[in-house]
Design an enzyme around this catalytic site. Structure first.
Site, PDB file in Angstrom:
ATOM      1  N   CYS A   1      -3.067   1.551   6.729  1.00 50.17           N
ATOM      2  CA  CYS A   1      -3.235   0.806   7.873  1.00 50.17           C
ATOM      3  C   CYS A   1      -4.027   1.725   8.929  1.00 50.17           C
ATOM      4  O   CYS A   1      -4.768   1.227   9.783  1.00 50.17           O
ATOM      5  CB  CYS A   1      -1.831   0.419   8.458  1.00 50.17           C
ATOM      6  SG  CYS A   1      -0.783   1.745   8.426  1.00 50.17           S
TER       7      CYS A   1
ATOM      8  N   GLY B   1       2.028  -5.809   7.650  1.00 48.18           N
ATOM      9  CA  GLY B   1       1.068  -6.424   6.893  1.00 48.18           C
ATOM     10  C   GLY B   1      -0.121  -6.634   7.547  1.00 48.18           C
ATOM     11  O   GLY B   1      -0.418  -6.162   8.590  1.00 48.18           O
ATOM     12  N   SER B   2      -0.691  -7.822   7.118  1.00 51.06           N
ATOM     13  CA  SER B   2      -1.936  -8.130   7.846  1.00 51.06           C
ATOM     14  C   SER B   2      -1.758  -8.906   9.119  1.00 51.06           C
ATOM     15  O   SER B   2      -0.893  -9.509   9.406  1.00 51.06           O
ATOM     16  CB  SER B   2      -2.751  -9.024   6.987  1.00 51.06           C
ATOM     17  OG  SER B   2      -2.155 -10.092   6.580  1.00 51.06           O
TER      18      SER B   2
ATOM     19  N   GLU C   1       7.833   1.919  14.822  1.00 50.91           N
ATOM     20  CA  GLU C   1       8.672   2.487  13.893  1.00 50.91           C
ATOM     21  C   GLU C   1       8.517   3.861  13.824  1.00 50.91           C
ATOM     22  O   GLU C   1       7.993   4.454  14.546  1.00 50.91           O
ATOM     23  CB  GLU C   1       8.162   1.926  12.496  1.00 50.91           C
ATOM     24  CG  GLU C   1       8.335   0.368  12.185  1.00 50.91           C
ATOM     25  CD  GLU C   1       9.621   0.134  11.564  1.00 50.91           C
ATOM     26  OE1 GLU C   1      10.480  -0.005  12.320  1.00 50.91           O
ATOM     27  OE2 GLU C   1       9.744   0.164  10.152  1.00 50.91           O
TER      28      GLU C   1
ATOM     29  N   ASN D   1       0.874  -1.296  -0.106  1.00 51.63           N
ATOM     30  CA  ASN D   1      -0.041   0.006   0.189  1.00 51.63           C
ATOM     31  C   ASN D   1       0.834   1.220  -0.013  1.00 51.63           C
ATOM     32  O   ASN D   1       0.484   2.166  -0.520  1.00 51.63           O
ATOM     33  CB  ASN D   1      -1.152   0.038   1.193  1.00 51.63           C
ATOM     34  CG  ASN D   1      -0.409  -0.297   2.498  1.00 51.63           C
ATOM     35  OD1 ASN D   1       0.646  -0.709   2.613  1.00 51.63           O
ATOM     36  ND2 ASN D   1      -1.195   0.131   3.365  1.00 51.63           N
TER      37      ASN D   1
ATOM     38  N   GLU E   1       3.985  -4.471  12.488  1.00 56.16           N
ATOM     39  CA  GLU E   1       3.102  -3.422  12.329  1.00 56.16           C
ATOM     40  C   GLU E   1       1.948  -4.035  11.499  1.00 56.16           C
ATOM     41  O   GLU E   1       1.916  -4.333  10.208  1.00 56.16           O
ATOM     42  CB  GLU E   1       3.944  -2.365  11.367  1.00 56.16           C
ATOM     43  CG  GLU E   1       5.055  -1.710  12.107  1.00 56.16           C
ATOM     44  CD  GLU E   1       4.700  -0.692  12.984  1.00 56.16           C
ATOM     45  OE1 GLU E   1       3.379  -0.382  13.159  1.00 56.16           O
ATOM     46  OE2 GLU E   1       5.613   0.132  13.357  1.00 56.16           O
TER      47      GLU E   1
ATOM     48  N   GLY F   1       1.120 -11.915   9.983  1.00 58.29           N
ATOM     49  CA  GLY F   1       1.978 -11.408  10.936  1.00 58.29           C
ATOM     50  C   GLY F   1       2.156 -12.491  12.069  1.00 58.29           C
ATOM     51  O   GLY F   1       3.295 -12.604  12.403  1.00 58.29           O
TER      52      GLY F   1
END
Ligand code: NAD
Length: 483
Positions: A285, A229-230, A463, A153, A251, A234
């Site tokens: 996200c 990601g999802s 992050e 994304n 994340e 994850g």
């Protein structure tokens, strides 16, 4: 580009996949093939990890003066800016986002390199007083080979978000972009080499999750993993890393609330709420995908949001519309499915709800900006991450109710609060369970400086900002006894 193969970057060289395999990347605005890219195999990922280890051990990067690392990173930032139009166009074609959003992404990527370049020579330890005859100090050493798995994304932004702090800390990196949108990560790898990053310090291995992703996450020789990601992927990635006792930054997804009180500046709120959900066609996200609105403001706010949604121009990313396509046919169908679920659950479609009727958009994966009104907090469309331009609107009567609804979620990534009352803003921000809270704004132009990460199933670790360095360094304590 079409007709040629975009190759992997391993140990400073552009190489084909070990078995010659490739995959096609599609333009989501048309469905046409945009490029053919080498598909990294397990053996390629292994080679990339070994190259990263060799570069780590050679001290060609971690062993040079930190200020020099910073200078090279500043060159990368400048090169990203110099090539921003080319990169933004590529990102817009690959991911589908409007050109101006892609331009912002490139600037944010450059900012990551700039921000962390300035930190490379300021990663300091402590001295710890133990009394006479002792000198005790800590040093923050690079954690080693950082494996980074990123989604489609925000490819260049999220790539830079993890790569820049890792490089500042003196780590070496293997970056695996998503097979849906791998193009700009390869250019980033090329730019880094051209700017003087030694071979093997940044390796880029596009490929599928099931092969390259698994090979990287389960590799016994990585020292750290950053996964974006999802939730489901994850969890499986974290299990693989756990087998090798590799620390992970997770994340993951979100269902972030924007809470609008009746006393808010509605002009500001309309703008903020619409951008938070429709940017990147809701495939963000931190998308503000739930609107919690106080009953007295409901009608005015929803009417204005509906006007706005209906007036948005949807079209191919490179034509710089207000909203581009969805990344893939599969994701488009998922979004459509959620609108049906919402209708069946009793939600009212206040705008959009279907694909655009314009035949010129027929081959692409387009969906209209959509408002689902009269949603209640427990409906699936209020609980599950749709990852599309669909806003679930929930009405509340009291502040405590708004906080309870906002927190009734498995996610906790970002929250927005819109009010002129500082006491309300502070009460909500202290009780919301999410990694970031914004008051009378949502996001902060990339938020490079601001620690970012999830509560609950939105993940763990941080992050962005100075916080992120904790993931890419490890602390060594040295205790010296002297006479
Ligand atoms: P995804 O989980 O399907 O894929 C993410 C990455 O993991 C891709 O590179 C993919 O190839 C790889 N992958 C897939 N299966 C794998 C496996 N079994 N082992 C190892 N790697 C594997 O996610 P997506 O569809 O690319 O992105 C959308 C999701 O990402 C959403 O849930 C979104 O909220 C989340 N996201 C989170 C953040 C954040 O910073 N918190 C940012 C952007 C996106």
């Amino acid at each position: 580009m079409v007709g040629t193969v975009d190759t992997l970057i391993i140990d400073g060289a552009r190489v084909n996949a070990s078995d010659g395999g490739t995959f096609d990347v599609h333009d989501p605005s048309t469905g046409d093939v945009l490029a053919t890219v080498a598909k990294a195999t397990t053996a390629d990922v292994d080679r990339a990890v070994q190259a990263a280890h060799t570069a780590l051990d050679s001290k060609a990067w971690g062993g040079i003066a930190p200020a020099e690392r910073g200078r090279i990173m500043l060159r990368i930032a400048q090169a990203l800016r110099d090539r921003s139009e080319e990169l933004a166009t590529l990102e817009s074609r690959d991911n589908g986002k409007p050109l101006r959003q892609a331009r912002t992404d490139v600037q944010v990527a450059a900012r990551y390199f700039e921000f962390f370049a300035g930190i490379a020579d300021k990663i300091m330890g402590n001295t710890i007083p133990l009394g006479p005859g002792f000198l005790d100090y800590t040093i923050r050493e690079p954690i080693g080979v950082s494996a980074q798995i990123v989604p489609w994304n925000y490819p260049i932004q999220i790539g830079a978000r993890g790569v820049a702090p890792a490089l500042a800390a003196g780590c070496t990196v293997v970056l695996k972009p998503s097979s849906e949108a791998p193009m700009t990560a390869l250019v980033l790898g090329e730019i880094a080499l051209a700017c003087g990053l030694p071979p093997g310090v940044l390796n880029v291995v596009p490929g599928t999750g099931s092969e390259a992703g698994v090979a990287l996450a389960s590799h016994p020789d990585i020292n750290q993993l950053t996964f974006t990601g999802s939730v489901d992927v994850g969890i499986s990635v974290a299990k693989m890393a756990a087998e090798n006792v590799v620390p992970v930054v997770m994340e993951l997804g979100g269902k972030s609330p924007n809470i609008v009180f009746a006393d808010a500046d509605l002009d500001l709120a309309v703008q903020g709420v619409a951008t938070a959900i429709f940017q990147n066609a809701g495939q963000t996200c931190s998308a503000g995908s739930r609107l919690l609105v106080e009953r007295q403001a409901h009608d005015a706010l929803v009417a204005r949001l509906a006007d706005r949604a209906k007036s948005m121009r949807v079209g191919p990313g490179v034509s710089d519309p207000d909203m581009g396509p969805i990344i893939s046919k599969r994701q488009l169908e998922t979004i459509e499915g959620y609108v049906t679920i919402g209708r069946d659950e009793g939600a009212r479609v206040a705008a959009g709800g279907e694909r655009p009727s314009d035949p010129a958009l027929g081959r692409g994966f387009f969906f209209q900006p959509t408002l689902l009104d009269q949603v209640s907090a427990d409906m699936r469309v209020a609980q599950e991450e749709i990852f599309g331009p669909v806003l679930a609107i929930i009405t509340f009567d009291a502040i405590e109710e708004a906080i309870a609804i906002a927190n009734r979620s498995q996610y906790g990534l970002v929250a927005g609060v819109w009010t002129r009352d500082i006491n309300k803003a502070m009460a909500v921000s202290s009780k919301i369970k999410s990694g970031q809270v914004y008051v009378n704004t949502y996001g902060a132009g990339g938020g490079v400086e601001l620690p970012f990460g999830g509560y609950k199933k939105s993940g763990y670790g941080r992050e962005k900002g100075l916080e992120s360095l904790a993931s890419y360094t490890q602390v060594k304590n040295v205790c010296v006894k002297f006479a």
